[in-house]
Design a protein around this motif. Structure first.
Motif, PDB file in Angstrom:
ATOM      1  N   HIS A   1       0.819  -1.207   0.000  1.00  0.00           N
ATOM      2  CA  HIS A   1       0.000   0.000   0.000  1.00  0.00           C
ATOM      3  C   HIS A   1       0.856   1.263   0.000  1.00  0.00           C
ATOM      4  O   HIS A   1       2.057   1.226   0.291  1.00  0.00           O
ATOM      5  CB  HIS A   1      -0.921  -0.011   1.228  1.00  0.00           C
ATOM      6  N   PRO A   2       0.240   2.420  -0.297  1.00  0.00           N
ATOM      7  CA  PRO A   2       0.949   3.682  -0.078  1.00  0.00           C
ATOM      8  C   PRO A   2       1.404   3.774   1.375  1.00  0.00           C
ATOM      9  O   PRO A   2       0.798   3.184   2.267  1.00  0.00           O
ATOM     10  CB  PRO A   2      -0.108   4.744  -0.413  1.00  0.00           C
ATOM     11  N   GLN A   3       2.474   4.528   1.587  1.00  0.00           N
ATOM     12  CA  GLN A   3       3.067   4.612   2.919  1.00  0.00           C
ATOM     13  C   GLN A   3       2.921   6.016   3.507  1.00  0.00           C
ATOM     14  O   GLN A   3       3.032   6.996   2.782  1.00  0.00           O
ATOM     15  CB  GLN A   3       4.539   4.210   2.851  1.00  0.00           C
ATOM     16  N   PRO A   4       2.664   6.109   4.840  1.00  0.00           N
ATOM     17  CA  PRO A   4       2.486   5.002   5.778  1.00  0.00           C
ATOM     18  C   PRO A   4       1.188   4.243   5.512  1.00  0.00           C
ATOM     19  O   PRO A   4       0.167   4.843   5.195  1.00  0.00           O
ATOM     20  CB  PRO A   4       2.470   5.693   7.136  1.00  0.00           C
ATOM     21  N   SER A   5       1.256   2.925   5.642  1.00  0.00           N
ATOM     22  CA  SER A   5       0.150   2.057   5.266  1.00  0.00           C
ATOM     23  C   SER A   5      -1.067   2.269   6.159  1.00  0.00           C
ATOM     24  O   SER A   5      -0.940   2.533   7.361  1.00  0.00           O
ATOM     25  CB  SER A   5       0.597   0.593   5.356  1.00  0.00           C
ATOM     26  N   HIS A   6      -2.249   2.149   5.549  1.00  0.00           N
ATOM     27  CA  HIS A   6      -3.488   2.174   6.316  1.00  0.00           C
ATOM     28  C   HIS A   6      -3.890   0.788   6.799  1.00  0.00           C
ATOM     29  O   HIS A   6      -4.844   0.660   7.564  1.00  0.00           O
ATOM     30  CB  HIS A   6      -4.622   2.764   5.466  1.00  0.00           C
ATOM     31  N   ASP A   7      -3.192  -0.250   6.330  1.00  0.00           N
ATOM     32  CA  ASP A   7      -3.477  -1.621   6.754  1.00  0.00           C
ATOM     33  C   ASP A   7      -2.508  -1.979   7.881  1.00  0.00           C
ATOM     34  O   ASP A   7      -1.368  -2.366   7.640  1.00  0.00           O
ATOM     35  CB  ASP A   7      -3.314  -2.583   5.572  1.00  0.00           C
ATOM     36  N   HIS A   8      -2.969  -1.868   9.102  1.00  0.00           N
ATOM     37  CA  HIS A   8      -2.102  -2.076  10.258  1.00  0.00           C
ATOM     38  C   HIS A   8      -2.157  -3.499  10.794  1.00  0.00           C
ATOM     39  O   HIS A   8      -1.649  -3.758  11.899  1.00  0.00           O
ATOM     40  CB  HIS A   8      -2.477  -1.097  11.372  1.00  0.00           C
ATOM     41  N   THR A   9      -2.790  -4.398  10.037  1.00  0.00           N
ATOM     42  CA  THR A   9      -2.956  -5.766  10.550  1.00  0.00           C
ATOM     43  C   THR A   9      -2.350  -6.844   9.664  1.00  0.00           C
ATOM     44  O   THR A   9      -1.649  -7.723  10.175  1.00  0.00           O
ATOM     45  CB  THR A   9      -4.450  -6.086  10.776  1.00  0.00           C
ATOM     46  N   THR A  10      -2.584  -6.814   8.350  1.00  0.00           N
ATOM     47  CA  THR A  10      -2.283  -7.977   7.512  1.00  0.00           C
ATOM     48  C   THR A  10      -0.811  -8.372   7.575  1.00  0.00           C
ATOM     49  O   THR A  10      -0.463  -9.454   8.061  1.00  0.00           O
ATOM     50  CB  THR A  10      -2.696  -7.733   6.055  1.00  0.00           C
ATOM     51  N   MET A  11       0.092  -7.524   7.088  1.00  0.00           N
ATOM     52  CA  MET A  11       1.506  -7.887   7.091  1.00  0.00           C
ATOM     53  C   MET A  11       2.097  -7.862   8.499  1.00  0.00           C
ATOM     54  O   MET A  11       2.857  -8.770   8.867  1.00  0.00           O
ATOM     55  CB  MET A  11       2.288  -6.996   6.130  1.00  0.00           C
ATOM     56  N   PRO A  12       1.772  -6.867   9.331  1.00  0.00           N
ATOM     57  CA  PRO A  12       2.290  -6.910  10.700  1.00  0.00           C
ATOM     58  C   PRO A  12       1.879  -8.162  11.471  1.00  0.00           C
ATOM     59  O   PRO A  12       2.683  -8.727  12.229  1.00  0.00           O
ATOM     60  CB  PRO A  12       1.696  -5.647  11.339  1.00  0.00           C
TER      61      PRO A  12
ATOM     62  N   ASN B   1       8.405 -20.721   4.917  1.00  0.00           N
ATOM     63  CA  ASN B   1       7.242 -20.137   5.582  1.00  0.00           C
ATOM     64  C   ASN B   1       6.820 -18.826   4.948  1.00  0.00           C
ATOM     65  O   ASN B   1       5.618 -18.541   4.810  1.00  0.00           O
ATOM     66  CB  ASN B   1       7.542 -19.935   7.070  1.00  0.00           C
ATOM     67  N   VAL B   2       7.786 -18.027   4.540  1.00  0.00           N
ATOM     68  CA  VAL B   2       7.453 -16.761   3.890  1.00  0.00           C
ATOM     69  C   VAL B   2       6.794 -17.017   2.536  1.00  0.00           C
ATOM     70  O   VAL B   2       5.764 -16.422   2.199  1.00  0.00           O
ATOM     71  CB  VAL B   2       8.701 -15.877   3.747  1.00  0.00           C
ATOM     72  N   ALA B   3       7.368 -17.908   1.728  1.00  0.00           N
ATOM     73  CA  ALA B   3       6.802 -18.197   0.403  1.00  0.00           C
ATOM     74  C   ALA B   3       5.386 -18.748   0.509  1.00  0.00           C
ATOM     75  O   ALA B   3       4.492 -18.337  -0.242  1.00  0.00           O
ATOM     76  CB  ALA B   3       7.701 -19.183  -0.340  1.00  0.00           C
ATOM     77  N   GLN B   4       5.170 -19.645   1.428  1.00  0.00           N
ATOM     78  CA  GLN B   4       3.892 -20.352   1.483  1.00  0.00           C
ATOM     79  C   GLN B   4       2.800 -19.578   2.203  1.00  0.00           C
ATOM     80  O   GLN B   4       1.614 -19.910   2.041  1.00  0.00           O
ATOM     81  CB  GLN B   4       4.074 -21.716   2.161  1.00  0.00           C
ATOM     82  N   ASN B   5       3.145 -18.561   2.964  1.00  0.00           N
ATOM     83  CA  ASN B   5       2.137 -17.931   3.810  1.00  0.00           C
ATOM     84  C   ASN B   5       1.998 -16.429   3.647  1.00  0.00           C
ATOM     85  O   ASN B   5       0.944 -15.884   3.993  1.00  0.00           O
ATOM     86  CB  ASN B   5       2.450 -18.231   5.282  1.00  0.00           C
ATOM     87  N   PHE B   6       3.004 -15.744   3.134  1.00  0.00           N
ATOM     88  CA  PHE B   6       2.918 -14.285   3.096  1.00  0.00           C
ATOM     89  C   PHE B   6       2.200 -13.745   1.858  1.00  0.00           C
ATOM     90  O   PHE B   6       1.184 -13.056   2.004  1.00  0.00           O
ATOM     91  CB  PHE B   6       4.321 -13.677   3.233  1.00  0.00           C
ATOM     92  N   PRO B   7       2.685 -13.971   0.623  1.00  0.00           N
ATOM     93  CA  PRO B   7       2.047 -13.338  -0.533  1.00  0.00           C
ATOM     94  C   PRO B   7       0.563 -13.687  -0.665  1.00  0.00           C
ATOM     95  O   PRO B   7      -0.266 -12.802  -0.946  1.00  0.00           O
ATOM     96  CB  PRO B   7       2.855 -13.882  -1.718  1.00  0.00           C
ATOM     97  N   ARG B   8       0.234 -14.951  -0.463  1.00  0.00           N
ATOM     98  CA  ARG B   8      -1.156 -15.394  -0.635  1.00  0.00           C
ATOM     99  C   ARG B   8      -2.079 -14.718   0.370  1.00  0.00           C
ATOM    100  O   ARG B   8      -3.178 -14.273   0.031  1.00  0.00           O
ATOM    101  CB  ARG B   8      -1.196 -16.922  -0.493  1.00  0.00           C
ATOM    102  N   VAL B   9      -1.629 -14.617   1.619  1.00  0.00           N
ATOM    103  CA  VAL B   9      -2.458 -14.004   2.650  1.00  0.00           C
ATOM    104  C   VAL B   9      -2.475 -12.477   2.504  1.00  0.00           C
ATOM    105  O   VAL B   9      -3.506 -11.833   2.699  1.00  0.00           O
ATOM    106  CB  VAL B   9      -1.956 -14.415   4.049  1.00  0.00           C
ATOM    107  N   MET B  10      -1.346 -11.883   2.132  1.00  0.00           N
ATOM    108  CA  MET B  10      -1.273 -10.432   1.930  1.00  0.00           C
ATOM    109  C   MET B  10      -1.970  -9.993   0.653  1.00  0.00           C
ATOM    110  O   MET B  10      -2.186  -8.806   0.449  1.00  0.00           O
ATOM    111  CB  MET B  10       0.186  -9.973   1.864  1.00  0.00           C
TER     112      MET B  10
END
Length: 445
Positions: free
Chosen positions: A353-364, A378-387
């Motif tokens: 997202h544009p920074q500072p991000s308005h999404d304070h939950t997904t990636m954090p 773990n990063v490959a299998q869980n981060f991009p798909r969920v983010m």
């Protein structure tokens, strides 16, 4: 019909739907088939389900490597640079960011749009090239020589009837200016030390680029240059700049520096080396993240991006805030100045997202969930798909195991990522793992 927009746009992956389980990971090398070889190059191809990619090895000078790529990928490269990009230009000409161009050129482009949208787009790209050509000529990687070699190789391949070398050189030069007009909204992460089980570096780069012809022409371009370090560009035929890449020593992630303000994109201009040229030169000639920072600091900068760089010497990652007026360096303790996320020890991350991000939950929340176990798997299998980040491609670099995991998207004949415009996105695809040293130590033909 290609529906990419020349603006920053969010990308949606159907989290957990494609595939149902976490993204599978396959060994890449065992799936490669050698197609052809020439004096300074070798061509491999991989087909696995809907994953199709060329792996091109090139050796020698810039011109020799360009010539080898053109000779080996002649028809595919020509189809991309001429047929596919012309259709893209035609579809997207009305979205050219005219406000970044002088008024006299705006008038020409508006008039051309009434008659020939493709030429209108070429007029914009020609202007960008003419403004930046002096910096390209000074670049250590010799990009103009590589582009000229590419054109000659394509024409000499025999795969293109009535090949017009001069027209092809022009098209290649213009195609390499596209990233100066297009805004890419992407995600990046670097984790090491207490954040990973072995203390080694895990680095994520998810490229969000929108619909368009690019994804179906994806290539692993493995360079073995006479000068600098061996490196790989995850890119497209004829594009000598770099949007995603790694060398024997470091990897680089990138995303547009965009805010929620008006204007949303940081001020910039066309007097300097293109951003993708800077990335290419950093990856080819830098050994450490400090080298990368010094390289970027000494360049005349054009448009604002975040560059994330991690290296195998320190096994750490930093984010460079790169813009025309200045260059700053962010680590775990101060990256929150950009993102407004809570600081996490030994982790630097910026979402799509544009920074500072308005999404304070997904990636954090993902970082918090996997903190201490941020492995490349773990990063490959869980981060991009969920983010829901990464449509064209995703790369996860593991500088402890010296591997790279790559996922590539696909588009259908309508120019969409599947019937729902989601299924084909890279974040919903399998990953293919390659050993870095196998790529870089490949024997010369």
């Amino acid at each position: 019909m290609f529906r990419a927009l020349l603006i920053a746009a969010g990308v949606v992956c159907a989290a957990g739907q494609y595939p149902v389980a976490p993204n599978p990971i396959y060994e890449g090398a065992s799936l490669l088939t050698q197609i052809n070889s020439t004096k300074n190059g070798m061509l491999y191809h991989m087909d696995k389900d809907r994953f199709h990619i060329d792996v091109v090895h090139m050796w020698g000078s810039a011109r020799e490597m360009g010539y080898a790529q053109g000779l080996l990928t002649g028809k595919r490269a020509y189809d991309f640079l001429v047929n596919a990009l012309d259709e893209f230009y035609r579809e997207q000409a009305a979205s050219i960011p005219l406000g970044d161009l002088p008024e006299w050129l705006q008038a020409i482009i508006k008039k051309e749009l009434e008659n020939d949208a493709v030429q209108a787009f070429h007029a914009a790209l020609a202007y960008v090239y003419d403004r930046e050509v002096l910096y390209l000529e000074r670049s250590e990687s010799r990009p103009i020589q590589e582009m000229e070699g590419l054109a000659q190789g394509i024409c000499d391949s025999g795969a293109v009837e009535n090949c017009d070398y001069n027209d092809l050189v022009k098209r290649i030069k213009h195609a390499n200016m596209l990233p100066e007009l297009i805004r890419m909204t992407c995600s990046m992460l670097g984790a090491w030390g207490t954040a990973t089980p072995n203390g080694k570096l895990t680095q994520l780069r998810a490229l969000d680029f929108g619909d368009g012809p690019f994804v179906n022409y994806s290539s692993l371009l493995v360079y073995h240059p006479d000068s600098g370090y061996p490196f790989t560009s995850i890119g497209f035929p004829g594009i000598v700049g770099m949007v995603t890449g790694f060398s024997t020593h470091l990897a680089l992630s990138e995303k547009v520096w965009e805010t929620y303000g008006n204007p949303s994109v940081q001020p910039g201009g066309y007097d300097g080396l293109p951003v993708v040229g800077v990335i290419r030169d950093i990856v080819q000639f830098s050994k450490t993240k400090e080298d990368a920072f010094n390289f970027a600091y000494d360049r005349t900068r054009t448009w604002a991006v975040f560059m994330g760089v991690g290296d195998d010497t320190s096994q750490e990652f930093r984010a460079m805030a790169y813009r025309q007026e200045d260059l700053h360096w962010y680590g775990p303790q101060n990256i929150s100045m950009i993102t407004n996320f809570t600081a996490v020890n030994d982790v630097v991350f910026i979402d799509k997202h544009p920074q500072p991000s308005h999404d304070h939950t997904t990636m954090p929340d993902l970082v918090k969930q996997w903190d201490g176990n941020l492995t490349s798997v773990n990063v490959a299998q869980n981060f991009p798909r969920v983010m829901m980040s990464g449509d064209v491609h995703i790369a996860v670099f593991d500088y402890g195991l010296r591997t790279v995991k790559v996922a590539i998207g696909w588009i259908n004949s309508q120019g969409a990522y599947g019937a729902d415009d989601k299924e084909g996105r890279a974040c919903n695809q399998p990953f293919f793992e390659f050993k870095m040293d196998d790529l870089f130590d490949h024997p010369r033909p």
